[in-house]
Write an enzyme that holds these catalytic residues in place. Structure first.
Site, PDB file in Angstrom:
ATOM      1  N   LYS A 201      -9.464   1.704  -2.731  1.00  0.00           N
ATOM      2  CA  LYS A 201      -9.734   1.132  -1.407  1.00  0.00           C
ATOM      3  C   LYS A 201     -11.132   1.520  -0.924  1.00  0.00           C
ATOM      4  O   LYS A 201     -11.488   2.704  -0.904  1.00  0.00           O
ATOM      5  CB  LYS A 201      -8.672   1.650  -0.433  1.00  0.00           C
ATOM      6  CG  LYS A 201      -8.741   1.078   0.970  1.00  0.00           C
ATOM      7  CD  LYS A 201      -7.624   1.674   1.839  1.00  0.00           C
ATOM      8  CE  LYS A 201      -7.555   1.083   3.221  1.00  0.00           C
ATOM      9  NZ  LYS A 201      -6.502   1.729   4.042  1.00  0.00           N
TER      10      LYS A 201
ATOM     11  N   CYS B  44      -5.426  -3.388   2.480  1.00  0.00           N
ATOM     12  CA  CYS B  44      -5.214  -3.159   3.917  1.00  0.00           C
ATOM     13  C   CYS B  44      -6.459  -3.317   4.791  1.00  0.00           C
ATOM     14  O   CYS B  44      -6.913  -4.432   5.008  1.00  0.00           O
ATOM     15  CB  CYS B  44      -4.556  -1.785   4.104  1.00  0.00           C
ATOM     16  SG  CYS B  44      -3.740  -1.561   5.704  1.00  0.00           S
TER      17      CYS B  44
ATOM     18  N   GLU C 118       0.846  -1.196   0.000  1.00  0.00           N
ATOM     19  CA  GLU C 118       0.000   0.000   0.000  1.00  0.00           C
ATOM     20  C   GLU C 118       0.887   1.254   0.000  1.00  0.00           C
ATOM     21  O   GLU C 118       1.981   1.251   0.560  1.00  0.00           O
ATOM     22  CB  GLU C 118      -0.873  -0.010   1.272  1.00  0.00           C
ATOM     23  CG  GLU C 118      -1.879   1.133   1.337  1.00  0.00           C
ATOM     24  CD  GLU C 118      -2.764   1.088   2.583  1.00  0.00           C
ATOM     25  OE1 GLU C 118      -2.391   0.399   3.568  1.00  0.00           O
ATOM     26  OE2 GLU C 118      -3.820   1.737   2.575  1.00  0.00           O
TER      27      GLU C 118
END
Ligand SMILES: O=C(O)CNC(=O)[C@H](CS)NC(=O)CCC(=O)C(=O)O
Length: 276
Positions: free
Chosen positions: A114, A155, A40
């Site tokens: 995300k 994540c 990330e």
């Protein structure tokens, strides 16, 4: 398929981060990797909004994206850029946390924003409010490659199992979870969450991570958990990269996806239910 997880300690300097990532990618390719994955925010780990404003740009002018597209084509490999922090398309004023799958001809095969923002007070001293700086995405993304169907996540998404189930039921065989995990949560949560996502979906889970103390010209330096992980569809940890930056190789036998799902066909056993 040999995959390489690049465990990085990205700073807040995108130029230096591209140099280091390219260097590691070449090392991975010379070790035989055909699929290279980065963590990330490969381009910039920063806690300073004003610094981000001054160094981050839009996707079409981003040197990290262009540089890694060139590198994928030069090396003839697939590259998952775990994510780049980029300026969003106007009128959105925040950034986006965007993951890219790059094909061996250098083109963008898929991109994913995300979905879940890390708005969490992790300790008494440390609070994250990702949604203040980043606009979340609103759609799940699958990419078909010749070696596997890949589901892209990032994540904090790892804490939302229905996203992974949806990707697996839509055909995913590899789930990517690039991360910059917090040292407050990582030791207890990182590995069990990733292994659970692998077991309940019968997918390989590949999770390249940021690690260590991230140098910052501006703002407070950040520390991340590391331990980039590769997990088999049966839940076995194939690779744990520990707490140092480097290139970590793992050989994936995609027939293990069907084997795991044959033994435990839970993906086919969903039930409609009422309540609670
Ligand atoms: O802000 C950036 O530069 C890039 N984004 C991140 O580092 C994100 C948001 S702060 N980190 C996480 O999602 C960690 C999740 C986590 O640690 C957990 O779920 O426990």
């Amino acid at each position: 398929m040999r995959a390489a997880l690049l465990q990085l300690t990205s700073s807040d300097d995108p130029v230096e981060n591209l140099r280091m990532t390219t260097h590691r990618a070449r090392e991975a390719a010379s070790d035989g990797a055909g699929f290279i994955l980065t963590p990330e925010v490969t381009n910039c780990v920063s806690t300073s909004r004003s610094h981000q404003r001054s160094v981050l740009v839009h996707q079409h002018e981003d040197a990290t994206l262009a540089g890694l597209q060139d590198e994928a084509a030069r090396l003839g490999v697939w590259v998952l850029i775990g994510s780049l922090a980029l300026k969003a398309e106007p009128p959105e004023e925040r950034f986006v946390n965007r993951s890219f799958l790059i094909a061996p001809d250098g083109t963008i095969a898929a991109q994913y924003d995300k979905l879940h923002m890390f708005d969490v007070q992790v300790t008494e001293e440390e609070t994250f409010r990702e949604s203040a700086g980043f606009a979340p995405g609103d759609r799940a993304v699958l990419a078909k490659t010749p070696f596997a169907v890949v589901g892209l996540t990032v994540c904090y998404d790892v804490r939302f199992p229905y996203l992974y189930r949806a990707l697996a039921q839509a055909g995913a065989e590899i789930l990517t979870v690039p991360a910059a995990f917090s040292p407050a949560t990582g030791p207890m949560h990182w590995e069990p969450l990733l292994r659970a996502r692998a077991i309940e979906t019968g997918c390989f889970v590949l999770a390249p991570a940021q690690v260590g103390q991230h140098a910052a010209i501006t703002g407070k330096p950040r520390t991340t958990h590391g331990h980039s992980l590769a997990v088999s569809p049966w839940g076995e940890v194939l690779l744990d990269a520990g707490d140092r930056p480097g290139v970590h190789l793992v050989d994936l036998d995609l027939s293990h996806v069907a084997q795991a799902r044959h033994k435990i066909p839970s993906l086919q056993h969903d039930r409609e239910f009422s309540g609670p």
